[in-house]
Design a protein around this motif. Structure first.
Motif, PDB file in Angstrom:
ATOM      1  N   ASP A  50       0.830  -1.204   0.000  1.00 10.88           N
ATOM      2  CA  ASP A  50       0.000   0.000   0.000  1.00 10.88           C
ATOM      3  C   ASP A  50       0.867   1.257   0.000  1.00 10.88           C
ATOM      4  N   GLU A  51       1.929   1.239   0.806  1.00  9.16           N
ATOM      5  CA  GLU A  51       2.833   2.387   0.844  1.00  9.16           C
ATOM      6  C   GLU A  51       3.444   2.639  -0.534  1.00  9.16           C
ATOM      7  N   LEU A  52       3.856   1.569  -1.196  1.00 10.06           N
ATOM      8  CA  LEU A  52       4.459   1.696  -2.528  1.00 10.06           C
ATOM      9  C   LEU A  52       3.456   2.199  -3.558  1.00 10.06           C
ATOM     10  N   LYS A  53       2.314   1.534  -3.641  1.00 13.83           N
ATOM     11  CA  LYS A  53       1.368   1.803  -4.721  1.00 13.83           C
ATOM     12  C   LYS A  53       0.549   3.065  -4.489  1.00 13.83           C
ATOM     13  N   THR A  54       0.108   3.296  -3.281  1.00 16.00           N
ATOM     14  CA  THR A  54      -0.829   4.387  -3.026  1.00 16.00           C
ATOM     15  C   THR A  54      -0.140   5.662  -2.586  1.00 16.00           C
ATOM     16  N   HIS A  55       0.761   5.552  -1.631  1.00 14.65           N
ATOM     17  CA  HIS A  55       1.308   6.762  -1.026  1.00 14.65           C
ATOM     18  C   HIS A  55       2.595   7.239  -1.686  1.00 14.65           C
ATOM     19  N   LEU A  56       3.428   6.325  -2.098  1.00 16.97           N
ATOM     20  CA  LEU A  56       4.681   6.723  -2.734  1.00 16.97           C
ATOM     21  C   LEU A  56       4.436   7.153  -4.173  1.00 16.97           C
ATOM     22  N   ILE A  85      13.140   5.715   2.657  1.00 18.20           N
ATOM     23  CA  ILE A  85      12.193   6.393   3.554  1.00 18.20           C
ATOM     24  C   ILE A  85      12.049   5.606   4.852  1.00 18.20           C
ATOM     25  N   ARG A  86      11.921   4.298   4.749  1.00 13.24           N
ATOM     26  CA  ARG A  86      11.809   3.461   5.949  1.00 13.24           C
ATOM     27  C   ARG A  86      13.076   3.567   6.810  1.00 13.24           C
ATOM     28  N   HIS A  87      14.233   3.670   6.157  1.00 19.18           N
ATOM     29  CA  HIS A  87      15.488   3.828   6.902  1.00 19.18           C
ATOM     30  C   HIS A  87      15.487   5.162   7.660  1.00 19.18           C
ATOM     31  N   LEU A  88      15.082   6.227   6.993  1.00 23.66           N
ATOM     32  CA  LEU A  88      15.002   7.534   7.658  1.00 23.66           C
ATOM     33  C   LEU A  88      14.019   7.493   8.831  1.00 23.66           C
ATOM     34  N   MET A  89      12.911   6.794   8.636  1.00 19.44           N
ATOM     35  CA  MET A  89      11.927   6.665   9.714  1.00 19.44           C
ATOM     36  C   MET A  89      12.513   5.903  10.901  1.00 19.44           C
ATOM     37  N   THR A  90      13.308   4.876  10.621  1.00 20.66           N
ATOM     38  CA  THR A  90      13.940   4.096  11.682  1.00 20.66           C
ATOM     39  C   THR A  90      14.940   4.956  12.447  1.00 20.66           C
ATOM     40  N   GLU A  91      15.718   5.768  11.719  1.00 20.10           N
ATOM     41  CA  GLU A  91      16.673   6.665  12.382  1.00 20.10           C
ATOM     42  C   GLU A  91      15.949   7.699  13.246  1.00 20.10           C
ATOM     43  N   ALA A  92      14.861   8.271  12.718  1.00 16.41           N
ATOM     44  CA  ALA A  92      14.096   9.259  13.479  1.00 16.41           C
ATOM     45  C   ALA A  92      13.484   8.623  14.724  1.00 16.41           C
ATOM     46  N   ALA A  93      12.984   7.413  14.587  1.00 18.60           N
ATOM     47  CA  ALA A  93      12.389   6.722  15.729  1.00 18.60           C
ATOM     48  C   ALA A  93      13.446   6.436  16.795  1.00 18.60           C
ATOM     49  N   ALA A  94      14.644   6.059  16.376  1.00 21.67           N
ATOM     50  CA  ALA A  94      15.719   5.758  17.328  1.00 21.67           C
ATOM     51  C   ALA A  94      16.103   7.002  18.121  1.00 21.67           C
ATOM     52  N   GLN A  95      16.090   8.155  17.479  1.00 17.29           N
ATOM     53  CA  GLN A  95      16.458   9.396  18.170  1.00 17.29           C
ATOM     54  C   GLN A  95      15.440   9.773  19.245  1.00 17.29           C
ATOM     55  N   THR A  96      14.195   9.376  19.047  1.00 18.47           N
ATOM     56  CA  THR A  96      13.148   9.696  20.024  1.00 18.47           C
ATOM     57  C   THR A  96      12.747   8.483  20.857  1.00 18.47           C
ATOM     58  N   SER A 104       4.484   7.148  11.003  1.00 22.39           N
ATOM     59  CA  SER A 104       3.583   7.173   9.849  1.00 22.39           C
ATOM     60  C   SER A 104       4.378   7.326   8.555  1.00 22.39           C
ATOM     61  N   PHE A 105       4.233   6.357   7.665  1.00 17.92           N
ATOM     62  CA  PHE A 105       4.887   6.427   6.365  1.00 17.92           C
ATOM     63  C   PHE A 105       4.358   7.620   5.573  1.00 17.92           C
ATOM     64  N   ILE A 106       3.056   7.835   5.614  1.00 20.69           N
ATOM     65  CA  ILE A 106       2.435   8.950   4.878  1.00 20.69           C
ATOM     66  C   ILE A 106       3.012  10.272   5.354  1.00 20.69           C
ATOM     67  N   HIS A 107       3.149  10.431   6.666  1.00 20.84           N
ATOM     68  CA  HIS A 107       3.732  11.661   7.207  1.00 20.84           C
ATOM     69  C   HIS A 107       5.168  11.843   6.726  1.00 20.84           C
ATOM     70  N   ALA A 108       5.937  10.765   6.730  1.00 13.91           N
ATOM     71  CA  ALA A 108       7.330  10.844   6.276  1.00 13.91           C
ATOM     72  C   ALA A 108       7.404  11.275   4.810  1.00 13.91           C
ATOM     73  N   VAL A 109       6.533  10.729   3.967  1.00 15.91           N
ATOM     74  CA  VAL A 109       6.520  11.110   2.547  1.00 15.91           C
ATOM     75  C   VAL A 109       6.163  12.589   2.405  1.00 15.91           C
ATOM     76  N   ARG A 110       5.187  13.052   3.169  1.00 16.74           N
ATOM     77  CA  ARG A 110       4.787  14.470   3.098  1.00 16.74           C
ATOM     78  C   ARG A 110       5.915  15.391   3.546  1.00 16.74           C
ATOM     79  N   VAL A 111       6.623  15.010   4.605  1.00 11.51           N
ATOM     80  CA  VAL A 111       7.759  15.813   5.074  1.00 11.51           C
ATOM     81  C   VAL A 111       8.829  15.874   3.986  1.00 11.51           C
TER      82      VAL A 111
END
Length: 126
Positions: A50-56, A85-96, A104-111
């Motif tokens: 879904d992330e690939l087809k719809t949001h990306l 994008i998933r890697h960036l999300m993992t790094e951001a999650a680790a920092q917090t 949220s993948f959708i939020h990451a794509v929008r950012v």
């Protein structure tokens, strides 16, 4: 038809119980615990699709190329972008100190959509 009822312990916001219906009737061949785990793995994979087809791809035609090698190239490019994008999300999650799957993948794509025009405006050095 076989109905398997189970709970998810330690999962925030989980329902009180889940029911899985399957045509696998033999509990030895297909234990309930394994089927429940596989079901949730399947939804993790479906979420990635879904992330690939719809949001990306933003509901556009996902693979536009007419030649096989270019279709493969587009497909691999989408997979690489998704992984990045998933890697960036993992790094951001680790920092917090959060779980990456809670992001949220959708939020990451929008950012990234908001930030990328600024990056593209920087002239290459050298």
């Amino acid at each position: 038809m076989r109905v398997i009822e189970y709970t998810l312990k330690g999962i925030p916001d989980a329902e009180s119980s889940y029911r899985l219906m399957t045509s696998w009737l033999d509990p030895i061949e297909a234990p309930a615990v394994e089927l429940a785990a596989l079901y949730h793995q399947r939804w993790a994979i479906e979420s990635s699709f879904d992330e690939l087809k719809t949001h990306l791809a933003e509901r556009r035609v996902v693979l536009r190329s007419k030649r096989l090698e270019l279709v493969e190239q587009e497909f691999y490019a989408l997979l690489l972008v998704h992984a990045a994008i998933r890697h960036l999300m993992t790094e951001a999650a680790a920092q917090t100190r959060q779980a990456a799957q809670d992001r949220s993948f959708i939020h990451a794509v929008r950012v990234l959509h908001r930030c990328l025009p600024a990056v593209a405006a920087i002239p290459p050095s050298g």
